[in-house]
Design a protein around this motif. Structure first.
Motif, PDB file in Angstrom:
ATOM      1  N   PRO A 169       0.826  -1.209   0.000  1.00 27.90           N
ATOM      2  CA  PRO A 169       0.000   0.000   0.000  1.00 27.90           C
ATOM      3  C   PRO A 169       0.861   1.261   0.000  1.00 27.90           C
ATOM      4  N   ALA A 170       0.471   2.250  -0.802  1.00 28.49           N
ATOM      5  CA  ALA A 170       1.167   3.536  -0.779  1.00 28.49           C
ATOM      6  C   ALA A 170       1.020   4.153   0.609  1.00 28.49           C
ATOM      7  N   ASP A 171       2.127   4.660   1.135  1.00 22.74           N
ATOM      8  CA  ASP A 171       2.149   5.120   2.522  1.00 22.74           C
ATOM      9  C   ASP A 171       3.024   6.368   2.605  1.00 22.74           C
ATOM     10  N   PRO A 172       2.436   7.537   2.928  1.00 19.57           N
ATOM     11  CA  PRO A 172       3.253   8.745   3.052  1.00 19.57           C
ATOM     12  C   PRO A 172       4.258   8.675   4.176  1.00 19.57           C
ATOM     13  N   GLY A 173       4.106   7.718   5.094  1.00 15.06           N
ATOM     14  CA  GLY A 173       5.104   7.510   6.131  1.00 15.06           C
ATOM     15  C   GLY A 173       6.383   6.893   5.594  1.00 15.06           C
ATOM     16  N   ILE A 174       6.311   6.341   4.392  1.00 18.03           N
ATOM     17  CA  ILE A 174       7.495   5.803   3.731  1.00 18.03           C
ATOM     18  C   ILE A 174       8.117   6.862   2.825  1.00 18.03           C
ATOM     19  N   ALA A 175       7.277   7.480   1.996  1.00 21.69           N
ATOM     20  CA  ALA A 175       7.743   8.478   1.031  1.00 21.69           C
ATOM     21  C   ALA A 175       6.518   9.148   0.432  1.00 21.69           C
ATOM     22  N   PRO A 176       6.677  10.305  -0.211  1.00 25.98           N
ATOM     23  CA  PRO A 176       5.538  10.944  -0.878  1.00 25.98           C
ATOM     24  C   PRO A 176       4.885   9.982  -1.870  1.00 25.98           C
ATOM     25  N   VAL A 177       3.559   9.958  -1.861  1.00 22.15           N
ATOM     26  CA  VAL A 177       2.844   8.986  -2.685  1.00 22.15           C
ATOM     27  C   VAL A 177       2.738   9.420  -4.135  1.00 22.15           C
ATOM     28  N   ASP A 178       3.271  10.600  -4.470  1.00 21.06           N
ATOM     29  CA  ASP A 178       3.262  11.047  -5.862  1.00 21.06           C
ATOM     30  C   ASP A 178       4.695  11.191  -6.397  1.00 21.06           C
ATOM     31  N   GLY A 179       5.628  10.418  -5.821  1.00 24.53           N
ATOM     32  CA  GLY A 179       7.008  10.523  -6.266  1.00 24.53           C
ATOM     33  C   GLY A 179       7.735   9.198  -6.179  1.00 24.53           C
ATOM     34  N   TRP A 180       8.883   9.144  -6.857  1.00 26.57           N
ATOM     35  CA  TRP A 180       9.765   7.983  -6.799  1.00 26.57           C
ATOM     36  C   TRP A 180      10.889   8.309  -5.823  1.00 26.57           C
ATOM     37  N   THR A 181      11.002   7.530  -4.767  1.00 27.79           N
ATOM     38  CA  THR A 181      12.012   7.756  -3.736  1.00 27.79           C
ATOM     39  C   THR A 181      12.895   6.528  -3.600  1.00 27.79           C
ATOM     40  N   THR A 182      14.207   6.755  -3.601  1.00 25.45           N
ATOM     41  CA  THR A 182      15.170   5.666  -3.467  1.00 25.45           C
ATOM     42  C   THR A 182      16.111   5.953  -2.302  1.00 25.45           C
ATOM     43  N   PHE A 183      16.174   5.025  -1.350  1.00 27.36           N
ATOM     44  CA  PHE A 183      17.105   5.092  -0.236  1.00 27.36           C
ATOM     45  C   PHE A 183      18.386   4.354  -0.641  1.00 27.36           C
ATOM     46  N   VAL A 184      19.547   4.974  -0.420  1.00 29.09           N
ATOM     47  CA  VAL A 184      20.805   4.396  -0.890  1.00 29.09           C
ATOM     48  C   VAL A 184      21.861   4.423   0.212  1.00 29.09           C
ATOM     49  N   ALA A 185      22.702   3.411   0.197  1.00 30.50           N
ATOM     50  CA  ALA A 185      23.883   3.332   1.076  1.00 30.50           C
ATOM     51  C   ALA A 185      24.478   1.943   0.907  1.00 30.50           C
ATOM     52  N   GLU A 186      25.770   1.801   1.158  1.00 24.73           N
ATOM     53  CA  GLU A 186      26.426   0.495   1.256  1.00 24.73           C
ATOM     54  C   GLU A 186      26.322  -0.325  -0.036  1.00 24.73           C
ATOM     55  N   GLY A 187      26.143   0.358  -1.171  1.00 22.80           N
ATOM     56  CA  GLY A 187      25.955  -0.346  -2.437  1.00 22.80           C
ATOM     57  C   GLY A 187      24.583  -0.969  -2.584  1.00 22.80           C
ATOM     58  N   LYS A 188      23.652  -0.595  -1.685  1.00 25.07           N
ATOM     59  CA  LYS A 188      22.311  -1.172  -1.681  1.00 25.07           C
ATOM     60  C   LYS A 188      21.271  -0.090  -1.975  1.00 25.07           C
ATOM     61  N   ARG A 189      20.082  -0.533  -2.342  1.00 27.08           N
ATOM     62  CA  ARG A 189      18.971   0.386  -2.605  1.00 27.08           C
ATOM     63  C   ARG A 189      17.677  -0.171  -2.017  1.00 27.08           C
ATOM     64  N   ALA A 190      16.814   0.736  -1.575  1.00 23.00           N
ATOM     65  CA  ALA A 190      15.436   0.422  -1.197  1.00 23.00           C
ATOM     66  C   ALA A 190      14.583   1.522  -1.804  1.00 23.00           C
ATOM     67  N   SER A 191      13.602   1.159  -2.612  1.00 30.18           N
ATOM     68  CA  SER A 191      12.942   2.159  -3.447  1.00 30.18           C
ATOM     69  C   SER A 191      11.443   1.906  -3.536  1.00 30.18           C
ATOM     70  N   VAL A 192      10.681   3.005  -3.675  1.00 29.70           N
ATOM     71  CA  VAL A 192       9.241   2.907  -3.894  1.00 29.70           C
ATOM     72  C   VAL A 192       8.819   3.899  -4.970  1.00 29.70           C
ATOM     73  N   MET A 193       7.833   3.495  -5.769  1.00 28.89           N
ATOM     74  CA  MET A 193       7.210   4.401  -6.728  1.00 28.89           C
ATOM     75  C   MET A 193       5.730   4.070  -6.839  1.00 28.89           C
ATOM     76  N   PRO A 194       4.865   5.071  -7.115  1.00 28.65           N
ATOM     77  CA  PRO A 194       3.424   4.837  -7.156  1.00 28.65           C
ATOM     78  C   PRO A 194       3.006   4.173  -8.467  1.00 28.65           C
ATOM     79  N   VAL A 195       2.190   3.131  -8.369  1.00 28.16           N
ATOM     80  CA  VAL A 195       1.761   2.411  -9.574  1.00 28.16           C
ATOM     81  C   VAL A 195       0.238   2.365  -9.731  1.00 28.16           C
ATOM     82  N   GLY A 196      -0.483   3.247  -9.088  1.00 27.86           N
ATOM     83  CA  GLY A 196      -1.930   3.267  -9.230  1.00 27.86           C
ATOM     84  C   GLY A 196      -2.625   2.377  -8.215  1.00 27.86           C
ATOM     85  N   GLU A 197      -3.925   2.614  -8.063  1.00 24.53           N
ATOM     86  CA  GLU A 197      -4.769   1.858  -7.138  1.00 24.53           C
ATOM     87  C   GLU A 197      -4.241   1.923  -5.711  1.00 24.53           C
ATOM     88  N   GLY A 198      -3.629   3.074  -5.354  1.00 22.34           N
ATOM     89  CA  GLY A 198      -3.169   3.270  -3.995  1.00 22.34           C
ATOM     90  C   GLY A 198      -2.035   2.358  -3.577  1.00 22.34           C
TER      91      GLY A 198
END
Length: 384
Positions: free
Chosen positions: A184-213
């Motif tokens: 589920p899209a969650d503003p507590g993770i990242a803005p629900v109208d944007g692509w956000t990528t967390f980066v460090a240590e050669g790793k990534r954790a990312s979310v992007m909105p794909v419709g239907e909440g």
């Protein structure tokens, strides 16, 4: 012309729709008995969206996709936002928005628009043969089909590619593992109208909105840090990301189902055509997902093939010009994605550290220029 398409993925279905627009008789054959898309989401950038618009799917994609207005990078362990910027300059310069979508939703929409009666599931290709009058496909159930043109859209492990090249190509490990799914899209993770990528240590954790909440999420871990799979994939992720910031922990807590795949690509090659057979999509240019261009490239293939067949009555000429148009661009994007993958995943730790440092306070201008360059290389370059 009777056209045989091998593969009911994104590329094969787009090719089928494109050639039907020209009035050709198109049938699609897919080896699986039930469509279960691999990978949960796709980032469709403006070059791909313009191709879908050309195929008459503009309103379908708008209804299907998520609204993505911004792009951001954040530090994984601390959660500090390093940069966030608007994608509007890209959209203004491209003539189209990006629409992230769920892969299942896009594939279902394409199948519905093509027509399920024209798609045969459970048809595993065994052999392709040129005949005196065309090309013949033989399937493992004994079925034989003849046509004037055969399109190999049968993916990274393409049998049609093996026939065209006369050899089997090895896939190259990109050096990292990817986990992905939908939450589920969650503003507590990242803005629900944007692509956000967390980066460090050669790793990534990312979310992007794909419709239907929903968010499409993915996690990446370099192979050197990941020592094999376990049955509990979320536990694997917690081992790698358990010390990261609260938004990433919310991502992990929200997961109910997750795919896992070791990422590969194939060295670019230029021979896409043999007689009445031609490659399209991943069979022609298997790439890492680091530019988000895999599906978009397949859509471009479909449109350019359509254009060449419309403009040239001689089939060998049309296929040759398609190959000459597409192979250099595919080579460029595959190699650019490979280079980006190496930087993102710490293959050269100093280069990755420089990238992280450069993200802090970045205006996004350079990132947008890079995406715009990719978009402008497609078949529908736009100038406002």
């Amino acid at each position: 012309m009777k056209v045989i398409v091998i593969g009911a993925g994104i590329g094969g279905l787009c090719a089928g729709l494109a050639l039907r627009q020209l009035g050709h008789d198109v049938s699609v054959f897919e080896k699986v008995t039930e469509i279960r898309p691999v990978g949960a989401g796709l980032s469709l950038w403006p070059n791909g969206i313009l191709c879908l618009n050309h195929l008459g799917l503009e309103e379908d994609v708008k209804a299907l996709g998520g609204r993505m207005d911004t792009m951001a990078y954040a530090d994984g362990p601390s959660g500090e936002v390093l940069t966030r910027f608007s994608l509007d300059p890209l959209y203004q310069g491209s003539g189209a928005r990006a629409y992230p979508v769920s892969r299942a939703g896009l594939q279902t929409m394409l199948m519905d628009r093509f027509g399920h009666d024209g798609i045969r599931l459970g048809a595993a290709l065994r052999q392709v043969t040129e005949t005196a009058t065309g090309v013949q496909a033989r399937f493992t159930d004994g079925t034989e089909v003849e046509g004037d043109l055969l399109i190999g859209a049968d993916g990274a492990h393409s049998l049609v590619r093996e026939h065209i090249l006369g050899r089997k190509l090895d896939r190259r490990s990109a050096g990292y593992t990817n986990w992905n799914g939908l939450i589920p899209a969650d503003p507590g993770i990242a803005p629900v109208d944007g692509w956000t990528t967390f980066v460090a240590e050669g790793k990534r954790a990312s979310v992007m909105p794909v419709g239907e909440g929903r968010f499409y999420f993915f996690f990446d871990v370099p192979t050197a840090q990941h020592r094999g799979a376990t049955a509990d994939r979320v536990a694997e992720l917690r081992r790698h990301f358990g010390h990261w910031s609260a938004p990433v922990q919310r991502m992990l807590d929200a997961i109910t189902s997750v795919n896992r795949v070791d990422i590969h690509d194939i060295d670019p090659f230029d021979s896409w055509v043999k007689g009445r057979m031609v490659l399209l999509g991943d069979s022609a240019h298997n790439t890492t997902p680091d530019l988000g261009q895999g599906a978009c490239m397949a859509m471009e293939d479909a449109v350019v093939l359509q254009r060449m067949l419309a403009d040239h009555a001689d089939l060998p000429t049309a296929l040759r010009l398609y190959q000459e148009s597409r192979a250099p661009r595919a080579r460029d994007l595959v190699l650019r994605a490979r280079d980006r993958s190496d930087v993102t995943h710490g293959m050269d730790p100093s280069a990755t550290a420089d990238w992280y440092a450069g993200l802090r306070g970045d205006t996004g201008d350079g990132i947008l220029r890079g995406i715009q360059k990719t978009v402008d290389g497609g078949p529908f370059a736009f100038r406002p």
